[in-house]
Scaffold this motif. Structure first.
Motif, PDB file in Angstrom:
ATOM      1  N   MET A   1       0.841  -1.187   0.000  1.00  0.00           N
ATOM      2  CA  MET A   1       0.000   0.000   0.000  1.00  0.00           C
ATOM      3  C   MET A   1       0.881   1.244   0.000  1.00  0.00           C
ATOM      4  O   MET A   1       1.842   1.321   0.745  1.00  0.00           O
ATOM      5  N   PRO A   2       0.534   2.208  -0.804  1.00  0.00           N
ATOM      6  CA  PRO A   2       1.329   3.427  -0.865  1.00  0.00           C
ATOM      7  C   PRO A   2       1.249   4.237   0.436  1.00  0.00           C
ATOM      8  O   PRO A   2       0.247   4.204   1.142  1.00  0.00           O
ATOM      9  N   ILE A   3       2.298   4.956   0.701  1.00  0.00           N
ATOM     10  CA  ILE A   3       2.357   5.897   1.816  1.00  0.00           C
ATOM     11  C   ILE A   3       2.329   7.279   1.193  1.00  0.00           C
ATOM     12  O   ILE A   3       3.066   7.551   0.246  1.00  0.00           O
ATOM     13  N   ALA A   4       1.488   8.151   1.714  1.00  0.00           N
ATOM     14  CA  ALA A   4       1.368   9.486   1.134  1.00  0.00           C
ATOM     15  C   ALA A   4       1.244  10.532   2.225  1.00  0.00           C
ATOM     16  O   ALA A   4       0.775  10.249   3.326  1.00  0.00           O
ATOM     17  N   ARG A   5       1.668  11.719   1.874  1.00  0.00           N
ATOM     18  CA  ARG A   5       1.502  12.882   2.741  1.00  0.00           C
ATOM     19  C   ARG A   5       1.097  14.064   1.877  1.00  0.00           C
ATOM     20  O   ARG A   5       1.562  14.233   0.752  1.00  0.00           O
ATOM     21  N   LEU A   6       0.221  14.901   2.451  1.00  0.00           N
ATOM     22  CA  LEU A   6      -0.207  16.143   1.797  1.00  0.00           C
ATOM     23  C   LEU A   6       0.556  17.309   2.414  1.00  0.00           C
ATOM     24  O   LEU A   6       0.814  17.324   3.618  1.00  0.00           O
ATOM     25  N   TYR A   7       0.882  18.275   1.575  1.00  0.00           N
ATOM     26  CA  TYR A   7       1.595  19.462   2.027  1.00  0.00           C
ATOM     27  C   TYR A   7       0.845  20.709   1.583  1.00  0.00           C
ATOM     28  O   TYR A   7       0.232  20.730   0.519  1.00  0.00           O
ATOM     29  N   PHE A  49      -3.791   3.303  -4.997  1.00  0.00           N
ATOM     30  CA  PHE A  49      -4.691   3.818  -3.974  1.00  0.00           C
ATOM     31  C   PHE A  49      -6.108   3.305  -4.186  1.00  0.00           C
ATOM     32  O   PHE A  49      -6.560   3.170  -5.321  1.00  0.00           O
ATOM     33  N   ASP A  50      -6.799   3.061  -3.109  1.00  0.00           N
ATOM     34  CA  ASP A  50      -8.222   2.738  -3.113  1.00  0.00           C
ATOM     35  C   ASP A  50      -8.955   3.915  -3.772  1.00  0.00           C
ATOM     36  O   ASP A  50      -8.553   5.070  -3.622  1.00  0.00           O
ATOM     37  N   ALA A  51     -10.039   3.637  -4.489  1.00  0.00           N
ATOM     38  CA  ALA A  51     -10.768   4.687  -5.220  1.00  0.00           C
ATOM     39  C   ALA A  51     -11.259   5.806  -4.302  1.00  0.00           C
ATOM     40  O   ALA A  51     -11.156   6.992  -4.640  1.00  0.00           O
ATOM     41  N   ASP A  52     -11.784   5.451  -3.130  1.00  0.00           N
ATOM     42  CA  ASP A  52     -12.279   6.474  -2.206  1.00  0.00           C
ATOM     43  C   ASP A  52     -11.139   7.314  -1.636  1.00  0.00           C
ATOM     44  O   ASP A  52     -11.267   8.527  -1.469  1.00  0.00           O
ATOM     45  N   ALA A  55      -9.946   9.709  -4.293  1.00  0.00           N
ATOM     46  CA  ALA A  55     -10.861  10.845  -4.426  1.00  0.00           C
ATOM     47  C   ALA A  55     -10.655  11.851  -3.293  1.00  0.00           C
ATOM     48  O   ALA A  55     -10.695  13.070  -3.523  1.00  0.00           O
ATOM     49  N   ALA A  56     -10.417  11.354  -2.069  1.00  0.00           N
ATOM     50  CA  ALA A  56     -10.186  12.244  -0.926  1.00  0.00           C
ATOM     51  C   ALA A  56      -8.904  13.054  -1.127  1.00  0.00           C
ATOM     52  O   ALA A  56      -8.880  14.270  -0.893  1.00  0.00           O
ATOM     53  N   TYR A  57      -7.846  12.405  -1.560  1.00  0.00           N
ATOM     54  CA  TYR A  57      -6.597  13.118  -1.820  1.00  0.00           C
ATOM     55  C   TYR A  57      -6.764  14.101  -2.984  1.00  0.00           C
ATOM     56  O   TYR A  57      -6.263  15.227  -2.943  1.00  0.00           O
ATOM     57  N   ALA A  58      -7.448  13.682  -4.038  1.00  0.00           N
ATOM     58  CA  ALA A  58      -7.649  14.551  -5.206  1.00  0.00           C
ATOM     59  C   ALA A  58      -8.416  15.819  -4.814  1.00  0.00           C
ATOM     60  O   ALA A  58      -8.132  16.903  -5.328  1.00  0.00           O
ATOM     61  N   ALA A  59      -9.366  15.692  -3.897  1.00  0.00           N
ATOM     62  CA  ALA A  59     -10.113  16.870  -3.435  1.00  0.00           C
ATOM     63  C   ALA A  59      -9.182  17.861  -2.736  1.00  0.00           C
ATOM     64  O   ALA A  59      -9.327  19.080  -2.890  1.00  0.00           O
ATOM     65  N   GLU A  60      -8.220  17.351  -1.985  1.00  0.00           N
ATOM     66  CA  GLU A  60      -7.251  18.221  -1.315  1.00  0.00           C
ATOM     67  C   GLU A  60      -6.306  18.872  -2.331  1.00  0.00           C
ATOM     68  O   GLU A  60      -5.950  20.040  -2.189  1.00  0.00           O
ATOM     69  N   ILE A  61      -5.908  18.131  -3.346  1.00  0.00           N
ATOM     70  CA  ILE A  61      -5.047  18.695  -4.394  1.00  0.00           C
ATOM     71  C   ILE A  61      -5.795  19.795  -5.137  1.00  0.00           C
ATOM     72  O   ILE A  61      -5.221  20.833  -5.471  1.00  0.00           O
ATOM     73  N   ALA A  62      -7.091  19.605  -5.349  1.00  0.00           N
ATOM     74  CA  ALA A  62      -7.912  20.624  -6.012  1.00  0.00           C
ATOM     75  C   ALA A  62      -7.990  21.907  -5.178  1.00  0.00           C
ATOM     76  O   ALA A  62      -8.219  22.985  -5.725  1.00  0.00           O
ATOM     77  N   LYS A  63      -7.765  21.806  -3.868  1.00  0.00           N
ATOM     78  CA  LYS A  63      -7.757  22.982  -2.987  1.00  0.00           C
ATOM     79  C   LYS A  63      -6.401  23.690  -2.990  1.00  0.00           C
ATOM     80  O   LYS A  63      -6.202  24.648  -2.260  1.00  0.00           O
ATOM     81  N   GLY A  64      -5.443  23.154  -3.753  1.00  0.00           N
ATOM     82  CA  GLY A  64      -4.142  23.801  -3.844  1.00  0.00           C
ATOM     83  C   GLY A  64      -3.032  23.109  -3.088  1.00  0.00           C
ATOM     84  O   GLY A  64      -1.905  23.590  -3.055  1.00  0.00           O
ATOM     85  N   ARG A  65      -3.320  21.996  -2.484  1.00  0.00           N
ATOM     86  CA  ARG A  65      -2.297  21.260  -1.739  1.00  0.00           C
ATOM     87  C   ARG A  65      -1.555  20.311  -2.666  1.00  0.00           C
ATOM     88  O   ARG A  65      -1.996  20.034  -3.775  1.00  0.00           O
ATOM     89  N   SER A  66      -0.411  19.819  -2.194  1.00  0.00           N
ATOM     90  CA  SER A  66       0.419  18.915  -2.998  1.00  0.00           C
ATOM     91  C   SER A  66       0.650  17.616  -2.248  1.00  0.00           C
ATOM     92  O   SER A  66       0.665  17.597  -1.021  1.00  0.00           O
ATOM     93  N   LEU A  67       0.861  16.549  -2.989  1.00  0.00           N
ATOM     94  CA  LEU A  67       0.984  15.217  -2.406  1.00  0.00           C
ATOM     95  C   LEU A  67       2.265  14.539  -2.862  1.00  0.00           C
ATOM     96  O   LEU A  67       2.673  14.670  -4.009  1.00  0.00           O
ATOM     97  N   VAL A  68       2.885  13.828  -1.925  1.00  0.00           N
ATOM     98  CA  VAL A  68       4.022  12.970  -2.236  1.00  0.00           C
ATOM     99  C   VAL A  68       3.627  11.566  -1.814  1.00  0.00           C
ATOM    100  O   VAL A  68       3.127  11.362  -0.701  1.00  0.00           O
ATOM    101  N   ALA A  69       3.835  10.599  -2.686  1.00  0.00           N
ATOM    102  CA  ALA A  69       3.490   9.206  -2.392  1.00  0.00           C
ATOM    103  C   ALA A  69       4.636   8.290  -2.795  1.00  0.00           C
ATOM    104  O   ALA A  69       5.393   8.592  -3.713  1.00  0.00           O
ATOM    105  N   ASN A  70       4.721   7.171  -2.079  1.00  0.00           N
ATOM    106  CA  ASN A  70       5.754   6.180  -2.339  1.00  0.00           C
ATOM    107  C   ASN A  70       5.229   4.826  -1.899  1.00  0.00           C
ATOM    108  O   ASN A  70       4.537   4.728  -0.900  1.00  0.00           O
ATOM    109  N   SER A  71       5.549   3.807  -2.656  1.00  0.00           N
ATOM    110  CA  SER A  71       5.236   2.432  -2.255  1.00  0.00           C
ATOM    111  C   SER A  71       6.568   1.792  -1.851  1.00  0.00           C
ATOM    112  O   SER A  71       7.296   1.284  -2.703  1.00  0.00           O
TER     113      SER A  71
END
Length: 106
Positions: A1-7, A49-52, A55-71
Motif C-alpha cells: 500500500m502506498p504511503i502518502a503525505r499532503l503538504y 490507492f483505493d478509489a475512495d 478521491a479524498a486526496y484529489a479533493a485536497e489537491i484541487a484545494k491547492g495542496r500537494s501530495l508525495v506518495a511512495n510504495s
C-alpha cells in the motif's frame, strides 16, 4: 500500500520528494501538485490507492495542496514515513478506507 503525505505548499512537497528520491533511488516517488494537470484521482488509483482514498486526496489537491506518495520496499515503510513527516505535512484524518463500514467487525 502506498504511503502518502499532503503538504500545504508545492515547495514542501518538492523538498520531501527530493529527499525521498535521494534516499531510495530504486523506488518510485510520486509528486502530484495542482500544477501537475490531469486527473489526480485517476493517477492515484493507478498508483495503488483505493478509489475512495484517491478521491479524498484529489479533493485536497484541487484545494491547492500537494501530495508525495511512495510504495516502499519491505521494511522501508517506517523510514519513508519519518522522511515525509520531516517536511510538515498537513493532517488529513482517517481516509475512507480506514473507516469502519456497516459490514466491518470493528
Amino acid at each position: 500500500m502506498p504511503i502518502a503525505r499532503l503538504y500545504e505548499t508545492e515547495q514542501q512537497a518538492q523538498d520531501a520528494a527530493a529527499k525521498l528520491s535521494s534516499m531510495y533511488p530504486d523506488s518510485t516517488v510520486h509528486l502530484i501538485t495542482p500544477s501537475s494537470g490531469g486527473d489526480a484521482a485517476a493517477t492515484l488509483k493507478k498508483g495503488g490507492f483505493d478509489a475512495d482514498d484517491a478521491a479524498a486526496y484529489a479533493a485536497e489537491i484541487a484545494k491547492g495542496r500537494s501530495l508525495v506518495a511512495n510504495s516502499p520496499a519491505f521494511r522501508q515503510g517506517v523510514p519513508v514515513k519519518a522522511t515525509l513527516d520531516e517536511f510538515g505535512p498537513i493532517p488529513m484524518g482517517p481516509l475512507p478506507s480506514a473507516r469502519p463500514t456497516a459490514n466491518s467487525r470493528y
